[in-house]
Enzyme design. Structure first.
Site, PDB file in Angstrom:
ATOM      1  N   CYS A 109      39.008  73.880  33.433  1.00 21.39           N
ATOM      2  CA  CYS A 109      39.381  73.804  32.028  1.00 21.39           C
ATOM      3  C   CYS A 109      38.182  73.387  31.160  1.00 21.39           C
ATOM      4  CB  CYS A 109      40.586  72.876  31.870  1.00 21.39           C
ATOM      5  SG  CYS A 109      41.514  73.119  30.357  1.00 21.39           S
ATOM      6  N   HIS A 110      38.234  72.216  30.532  1.00 19.50           N
ATOM      7  CA  HIS A 110      37.136  71.743  29.685  1.00 19.50           C
ATOM      8  C   HIS A 110      36.048  71.003  30.467  1.00 19.50           C
ATOM      9  CE1 HIS A 110      40.161  72.493  26.565  1.00 19.50           C
ATOM     10  NE2 HIS A 110      39.167  72.484  25.696  1.00 19.50           N
TER      11      HIS A 110
END
Length: 184
Positions: A109-110
């Site tokens: 994800c991030h």
């Protein structure tokens, strides 16, 4: 996986809970030993998107340990988690240590924001949450929109994934690469 030790690096607050707990369970089920590492002692606050979720006890800090103590590194996402980590020199150095040692790293994800700060994405093919695409390209990575991307670059393996919906694929690829690295 046997006695494979996997560091899960998290900020004191802001981890996307499922991106911590799902891979953690996959490592346990494969016979590995996950350890929660952060920048300070205590508990890490996880979130379900923007809502507070559970807290998790920190096993050790980045100042007490190093890549030498582990076989692999896993970076859970959440927007605040990697944003906090990339602003802490000791956390960035901890991440870079795994690349310097040629150990596998997985990020979802991030989480690749921390990899950008560690300057380890140049020349690698990665995926992430779509809003990181430009950041990763500007850091020299080739960004692809895939459920999971496994990039073999020199002695390193980097497993990346986009989002919680991709966790099944991320967990499988990460555990596979962690096992390969330990078997040599």
């Amino acid at each position: 996986m046997g006695t494979v030790r996997v560091a899960f690096l998290v900020a004191p607050e802001g981890i996307e809970q499922v991106e911590l707990t799902d891979p953690w369970q996959a490592v346990l089920e494969a016979g590995g030993t996950p350890r929660l590492v952060s920048t300070k002692h205590g508990h890490a606050q996880a979130f379900n998107h923007l809502d507070r979720a559970d807290t998790f006890k920190i096993d050790e800090t980045v100042d007490e340990t190093s890549a030498d103590d582990f076989d692999a590194l896993l970076l859970p996402g959440g927007v605040a988690n990697p944003d906090f980590l990339r602003m802490r020199d000791n956390a960035v150095a901890f991440v870079r240590g795994f690349f310097d040692a040629g150990k596998p790293v997985a990020a979802i994800c991030h989480a690749p924001w921390t990899l950008i700060e560690a300057e380890v994405v140049r020349g690698r093919t990665v995926t992430s949450w779509p809003s990181l695409k430009t950041d990763l390209r500007n850091a020299g990575a080739e960004w692809v929109d895939e459920k999971v991307q496994v990039c073999h670059s020199g002695p390193n393996v980097l497993v990346t994934s986009r989002k919680p919906a991709d966790l099944k694929f991320f967990d499988e690829a990460a555990v596979t690469e962690f096992e390969k690295a330990v078997k040599g």
